[in-house]
Design an enzyme around this catalytic site. Structure first.
Site, mmCIF file in Angstrom:
data_model
loop_
_atom_site.group_PDB
_atom_site.id
_atom_site.type_symbol
_atom_site.label_atom_id
_atom_site.label_comp_id
_atom_site.label_asym_id
_atom_site.label_seq_id
_atom_site.Cartn_x
_atom_site.Cartn_y
_atom_site.Cartn_z
ATOM 1 C CD GLU A 151 0.209 1.088 3.213
ATOM 2 O OE1 GLU A 151 -0.241 2.153 2.756
ATOM 3 O OE2 GLU A 151 1.018 1.020 4.146
ATOM 4 N NE ARG A 154 -0.226 11.200 0.296
ATOM 5 C CZ ARG A 154 -0.705 12.288 -0.279
ATOM 6 N NH1 ARG A 154 -0.128 13.450 -0.087
ATOM 7 N NH2 ARG A 154 -1.778 12.235 -1.039
ATOM 8 C CB ALA A 255 12.796 22.330 5.715
ATOM 9 C CB CYS A 263 5.143 4.445 7.151
ATOM 10 S SG CYS A 263 3.402 4.070 7.336
HETATM 11 C C1 UGA Z 1 4.045 7.416 4.151
HETATM 12 C C2 UGA Z 1 4.109 7.470 2.612
HETATM 13 O O1 UGA Z 1 3.974 8.820 2.179
HETATM 14 C C3 UGA Z 1 2.997 6.623 2.002
HETATM 15 O O2 UGA Z 1 3.146 6.597 0.593
HETATM 16 C C4 UGA Z 1 3.136 5.194 2.543
HETATM 17 O O3 UGA Z 1 2.132 4.340 2.045
HETATM 18 C C5 UGA Z 1 3.033 5.220 4.050
HETATM 19 O O4 UGA Z 1 4.091 6.046 4.573
HETATM 20 C C6 UGA Z 1 3.167 3.793 4.540
HETATM 21 O O5 UGA Z 1 4.223 3.189 4.357
HETATM 22 O O6 UGA Z 1 2.176 3.227 4.998
HETATM 23 P P1 UGA Z 1 2.587 8.662 6.039
HETATM 24 O O7 UGA Z 1 3.577 8.090 7.008
HETATM 25 O O8 UGA Z 1 1.141 8.536 6.326
HETATM 26 O O9 UGA Z 1 2.818 8.020 4.574
HETATM 27 O O10 UGA Z 1 2.860 10.214 5.940
HETATM 28 P P2 UGA Z 1 3.664 11.215 5.000
HETATM 29 O O11 UGA Z 1 2.716 12.205 4.458
HETATM 30 O O12 UGA Z 1 4.521 10.507 4.037
HETATM 31 O O13 UGA Z 1 4.571 11.951 6.092
HETATM 32 C C7 UGA Z 1 5.571 11.248 6.823
HETATM 33 C C8 UGA Z 1 6.390 12.218 7.645
HETATM 34 O O14 UGA Z 1 7.200 13.029 6.819
HETATM 35 C C9 UGA Z 1 5.559 13.179 8.492
HETATM 36 O O15 UGA Z 1 6.150 13.293 9.770
HETATM 37 C C10 UGA Z 1 5.631 14.482 7.728
HETATM 38 O O16 UGA Z 1 5.491 15.615 8.534
HETATM 39 C C11 UGA Z 1 7.027 14.387 7.155
HETATM 40 N N1 UGA Z 1 7.223 15.211 5.936
HETATM 41 C C12 UGA Z 1 6.581 14.884 4.778
HETATM 42 C C13 UGA Z 1 8.086 16.291 5.981
HETATM 43 O O17 UGA Z 1 8.696 16.606 7.035
HETATM 44 N N2 UGA Z 1 8.279 17.023 4.842
HETATM 45 C C14 UGA Z 1 7.663 16.716 3.681
HETATM 46 O O18 UGA Z 1 7.888 17.419 2.667
HETATM 47 C C15 UGA Z 1 6.775 15.627 3.653
#
Ligand code: UGA
Length: 438
Positions: A151, A154, A255, A263
């Site tokens: 999967e 997000r 950032a 995940c």
């Molecule tokens: C992530 C992946 O984006 C999904 O594609 C994947 O399916 C999922 O893990 C999983 O393996 O199940 P998720 O953990 O829900 O999804 O959230 P993200 O939106 O990816 O954010 C992860 C972290 O990165 C958060 O702490 C967010 O604040 C941080 N982030 C994200 C940043 O610091 N900067 C960004 O530009 C993007």
């Protein structure tokens, strides 16, 4: 088509509900009586925008149901998804596959005719082979194909990610399984979402490589942010400037205080361990893990520095606790480490989060929980934005300025414009930017 989802956690519920919404007949199974009873009462145990409505609609239409019994539903299913948890194993960081294997054995015992068993949980490369070995050795009479279908949901955007995916990765070499998986995703295929078929091991690695790459991309821009602060550049403009190059892309270049969640931290660690086991170390990802871990604590120090190097006895207000907005998930949230650093420094920490406070209470130390941003900001010597919930974007800064003890904002998500904050009279500390002059 009859589909059974084993595990009614985050991935299982979202996937099960969306597949039912496509018109399939779906039964979500879980061992937790509390969870199944709550779902049967129409209560959804996780916060995910849009999920409750889809569940209600499809239950009403008779396409989605919940069960504690695995054998009955599996015996009648065409496709069984395994969507149970794969937490980091204590001590060594490997993914703990005991739930996956236990589910696989129960499924095999219950299967009747030809059935496709699909791993939806994030599982290390080779897990599909191991499940197949278990089936072959322990249930040789059963006709089962094992498929990998990771999967890419997000949290907070899971429904649209499921219904409008960039791609659907399916790992199998079995023709009958290929046909059934095409059938499962036919409604999406009609929406032109590409079905990407590959070998099972490749599919398993795609999932980890995707998450590791994204985690690395975030970590890269976070380090560039530190450099921006040192040399006087603006990380948001750097991100925009490099993101316009299509080879780089503009996504995942915000950032912040470091990535968290259920995940990235778990999957990067598991991939590092797998790579070490295969004597093929992934230095970039090892470093990503290290840099991200250090960053969370560094964000605590950044807040302390904004308070002239001392927070002892000072009221510090934290806006947002969950690892990102639109979720109530606190797993590996940077807020946990930041709060700890502030408590270690002797601060009186007050926090507010729109959805995450219940979960926060189980992981944060002694902090006070407020009802809204203004309550925690009153008398505070710094207001720290840890998670970028929309409702924090347009606060009444005049009121905050009057009610805070000192007008300091530490904006760890860059949601405010430094010049505007300066106009309101705030000392605004952003990430990867020079401080604006008041
Ligand atoms: C992530 C992946 O984006 C999904 O594609 C994947 O399916 C999922 O893990 C999983 O393996 O199940 P998720 O953990 O829900 O999804 O959230 P993200 O939106 O990816 O954010 C992860 C972290 O990165 C958060 O702490 C967010 O604040 C941080 N982030 C994200 C940043 O610091 N900067 C960004 O530009 C993007």
């Amino acid at each position: 088509m009859r589909i059974v989802m084993i595990g009614s956690g985050y991935v299982g519920l979202v996937s099960g509900a969306c597949l039912a919404d496509f018109g399939h007949e779906v039964i979500c199974v879980d061992k937790s009586t509390d969870k199944i009873e709550a779902l049967e009462r129409g209560e959804v145990p996780i916060f995910e925008p849009g999920l409750e409505a889809i569940i209600a609609h499809n239950r009403g239409a008779g396409r989605l149901s919940f069960s504690m019994d695995l054998a009955g539903p599996v015996g009648n299913a065409d496709v069984v998804f395994i969507a149970v948890g794969t937490p980091s194993r204590r001590g060594d960081g490997h993914a703990d596959l005991s739930y996956v294997y236990a589910a696989a054995r129960e499924i095999a015992a219950a299967v009747k005719g030809f059935t496709v068993v699909v791993t939806k949980s994030t599982v290390p490369v080779g897990t599909g082979d191991e499940i197949e070995r278990i089936f072959r050795e322990e249930f040789p009479e059963k006709d089962i194909a094992v498929v990998s279908n990771p999967e890419f949901l997000r949290e907070g955007a899971a429904i649209s990610d499921f219904k409008r995916p960039d791609r659907i990765v399916i790992g199998t070499g079995d023709e009958r399984a290929t046909e059934l998986m095409r059938e499962v995703y036919r409604p999406l295929y009609l929406n032109e979402a590409p079905l990407y078929f590959c070998e099972r091991r490749t599919s398993e690695l795609i999932k980890y490589a995707a998450n590791a790459f994204l985690a690395m991309k975030i970590t890269f821009i976070n380090e560039i942010a530190d450099l921006c602060e040192s040399i006087g550049a603006d990380v948001q403009k750097v991100a925009k400037g490099i993101g316009m190059d299509k080879r780089i892309g503009d996504k995942f270049l915000h950032a912040g205080p470091g990535y968290g969640g259920s995940c990235f931290p778990k999957d990067t660690l598991a991939l590092v361990k797998t790579a070490q086991d295969y004597d093929s170390p992934l230095r970039l990802i090892e470093t990503t893990v290290l840099v991200n871990d250090n960053r969370k604590r560094a964000m605590g120090r950044k807040v302390i520095a904004a308070c002239e190097g001392n927070v002892r006895g000072k009221k510090i207000a934290l806006l947002g606790l969950t690892f990102k907005p639109n979720t109530d998930d606190m797993r590996d949230a940077p807020a946990i480490t930041i709060v700890q650093a502030l408590l270690d420094g002797g601060a009186d920490v007050h926090v507010f989060d729109p959805e995450g406070m219940e979960a926060a209470k189980t992981v944060l130390g002694p902090v006070s929980y407020g009802k809204n941003p203004y309550e925690i900001a009153a008398g505070a010597e710094a207001l720290v934005v840890v998670t970028e919930w929309d409702e924090f974007r347009a606060l009444d800064f005049r009121r905050l300025k009057q009610e805070m003890k000192s007008p300091v904002i530490v904006d760890l998500r860059n949601i405010y414009k430094p010049d505007e904050m300066a106009k309101y009279g705030f000392s605004h500390f952003a990430v990867g930017k020079r401080k604006a002059k008041i």
